[in-house]
Design an enzyme around this catalytic site. Sequence first.
Site, PDB file in Angstrom:
ATOM      1  N   ASP A 114       0.846  -1.206   0.000  1.00 58.83           N
ATOM      2  CA  ASP A 114       0.000   0.000   0.000  1.00 58.83           C
ATOM      3  C   ASP A 114       0.882   1.256   0.000  1.00 58.83           C
ATOM      4  OD1 ASP A 114      -2.397  -1.682   0.455  1.00 58.83           O
ATOM      5  OD2 ASP A 114      -1.397  -2.061   2.358  1.00 58.83           O
ATOM      6  N   HIS A 164      -4.432  -3.328   6.525  1.00 55.03           N
ATOM      7  CA  HIS A 164      -4.261  -3.603   5.087  1.00 55.03           C
ATOM      8  C   HIS A 164      -5.621  -4.034   4.552  1.00 55.03           C
ATOM      9  CE1 HIS A 164      -3.059  -5.100   1.243  1.00 55.03           C
ATOM     10  NE2 HIS A 164      -3.562  -6.276   1.535  1.00 55.03           N
TER      11      HIS A 164
HETATM   12  P1  NAX Z   1      -2.112 -18.422  -3.646  1.00 56.85           P
HETATM   13  O1  NAX Z   1      -3.467 -18.981  -3.420  1.00 56.85           O
HETATM   14  O2  NAX Z   1      -1.520 -18.422  -5.016  1.00 56.85           O
HETATM   15  O3  NAX Z   1      -1.066 -19.173  -2.700  1.00 56.85           O
HETATM   16  C1  NAX Z   1      -1.326 -19.428  -1.356  1.00 56.85           C
HETATM   17  C2  NAX Z   1      -0.623 -20.713  -1.015  1.00 56.85           C
HETATM   18  O4  NAX Z   1      -0.741 -20.902   0.404  1.00 56.85           O
HETATM   19  C3  NAX Z   1      -1.210 -21.944  -1.689  1.00 56.85           C
HETATM   20  O5  NAX Z   1      -0.190 -22.643  -2.382  1.00 56.85           O
HETATM   21  C4  NAX Z   1      -1.768 -22.763  -0.517  1.00 56.85           C
HETATM   22  O6  NAX Z   1      -1.651 -24.147  -0.717  1.00 56.85           O
HETATM   23  C5  NAX Z   1      -0.886 -22.283   0.626  1.00 56.85           C
HETATM   24  N1  NAX Z   1      -1.472 -22.487   1.963  1.00 56.85           N
HETATM   25  C6  NAX Z   1      -2.758 -22.395   2.347  1.00 56.85           C
HETATM   26  N2  NAX Z   1      -2.886 -22.713   3.651  1.00 56.85           N
HETATM   27  C7  NAX Z   1      -1.645 -22.968   4.100  1.00 56.85           C
HETATM   28  C8  NAX Z   1      -1.118 -23.351   5.365  1.00 56.85           C
HETATM   29  N3  NAX Z   1      -1.930 -23.546   6.412  1.00 56.85           N
HETATM   30  N4  NAX Z   1       0.204 -23.542   5.475  1.00 56.85           N
HETATM   31  C9  NAX Z   1       1.022 -23.380   4.418  1.00 56.85           C
HETATM   32  N5  NAX Z   1       0.587 -23.023   3.188  1.00 56.85           N
HETATM   33  C10 NAX Z   1      -0.728 -22.817   3.042  1.00 56.85           C
HETATM   34  O7  NAX Z   1      -2.163 -16.955  -3.039  1.00 56.85           O
HETATM   35  P2  NAX Z   1      -1.161 -15.733  -3.265  1.00 56.85           P
HETATM   36  O8  NAX Z   1      -1.610 -14.953  -4.442  1.00 56.85           O
HETATM   37  O9  NAX Z   1       0.228 -16.207  -3.213  1.00 56.85           O
HETATM   38  O10 NAX Z   1      -1.517 -14.834  -1.990  1.00 56.85           O
HETATM   39  C11 NAX Z   1      -1.210 -15.261  -0.674  1.00 56.85           C
HETATM   40  C12 NAX Z   1      -1.874 -14.371   0.350  1.00 56.85           C
HETATM   41  O11 NAX Z   1      -1.396 -13.039   0.252  1.00 56.85           O
HETATM   42  C13 NAX Z   1      -3.385 -14.266   0.210  1.00 56.85           C
HETATM   43  O12 NAX Z   1      -3.966 -14.391   1.515  1.00 56.85           O
HETATM   44  C14 NAX Z   1      -3.586 -12.856  -0.289  1.00 56.85           C
HETATM   45  O13 NAX Z   1      -4.847 -12.335   0.079  1.00 56.85           O
HETATM   46  C15 NAX Z   1      -2.461 -12.132   0.389  1.00 56.85           C
HETATM   47  N6  NAX Z   1      -2.059 -10.826  -0.147  1.00 56.85           N
HETATM   48  C16 NAX Z   1      -1.659  -9.877   0.745  1.00 56.85           C
HETATM   49  C17 NAX Z   1      -1.209  -8.649   0.349  1.00 56.85           C
HETATM   50  C18 NAX Z   1      -0.761  -7.626   1.342  1.00 56.85           C
HETATM   51  O14 NAX Z   1      -0.442  -6.505   0.917  1.00 56.85           O
HETATM   52  N7  NAX Z   1      -0.685  -7.886   2.649  1.00 56.85           N
HETATM   53  C19 NAX Z   1      -1.188  -8.267  -1.089  1.00 56.85           C
HETATM   54  C20 NAX Z   1      -1.208  -9.441  -1.996  1.00 56.85           C
HETATM   55  C21 NAX Z   1      -2.077 -10.589  -1.593  1.00 56.85           C
HETATM   56  O15 NAX Z   1      -3.400 -10.303  -1.951  1.00 56.85           O
END
Ligand code: NAX
Length: 326
Positions: free
Chosen positions: A159, A187
Amino acid sequence: MKAPVRVAVTGAAGQISYSLLFRIAAGDMLGKDQPVILQLLEITPALEALKGVAMELDDCAFPLLAGIVQSDDPKVAFKDADYALLVGARPRGPGMERKDLLEANAAIFSVQGKAINEVASRDIKVLVVGNPANTNALIAQRNAPDINPRQFTAMTRLDHNRGMAQLAEKLGKTVNDVKKMTIWGNHSSTQYPDLHHTLVDGKIAVDQIDADWYANSYIPDVQQRGAAIIKARGASSAASAANAAIDHMRSWALGTAEGDWVSMGIYSDGSYGIQEGLIYSFPCVCKNGDWEIVQGLDVNDFSRARMQATEQELAEERDAVQHLLP
Ligand code: NAX
């Protein structure tokens, strides 16, 4: 060459990690003289995909990559970790209410917080990226009573970077001309990008922009930027989120530039009247591997109302998971 440090990354087979891991291994996060051991956590069904990512990391022959651990067990992934980037989270499924989402993530982040408490380095630096990032960080922190709460942070650097880029573009400048950007709060779409202390070419930003553009265009555009990326790309921010995670950890570990500050979701000590114990984004200066909240900034009525609205949202998120907190 320094001794390697251990960097745990969760959600390691996901799309953010597909950019993040390669940059960490290239030395972008901790410096070109700091070898790293990557300790990658995934859920069991994603371990095969994770293996593919690890194979690609091998194929890069990164000189700084001193080892790769792959696991679906948090106690293996966080073992002796010096840094942890908690990227994996439960996304919102169809028909899932906000409360269900908070609870599903509370389950994940309480397990991970406990594991960090048990097996990680006592000096670990934790960054939570997975949403809802601030409240997930709060849950992990509360489950790690033996670790200083200051060591749990949430990512608002994306952000912050978005706010700098949009301001620079409006004024026909580059991000190099922008200093002291501030994101307050959560966020989420209640975050408050504050330009009252931001400098562009050494002069206060709000004095160089139209008040109506600031309130009705800039603030909502920064708040809604994530949704705009999803609409355009058909997928959520990944490379820019990874870049922000690198920036956050790098600032924290190696320090912020003289005359500038960064935004970090951190454990509130009550500064600026924000409830103690919430993970709230403040302007921070980092030095010697530690952060300090920038103190003494004037807060006018316009800012106060927005800082309180985002604080209120964080208090509500905390209250929704209160029964799951130790
Ligand atoms: P993806 O869905 O591509 O990847 C997430 C991965 O986490 C998957 O491979 C899944 O198997 C794994 N996972 C789920 N539960 C788990 C657990 N208990 N232990 C270990 N691994 C686990 O998502 P991606 O695009 O990489 O985004 C990841 C996260 O970042 C999401 O929650 C998203 O909302 C968040 N974001 C946060 C941002 C921020 O500024 N704070 C911005 C970007 C993003 O939206």
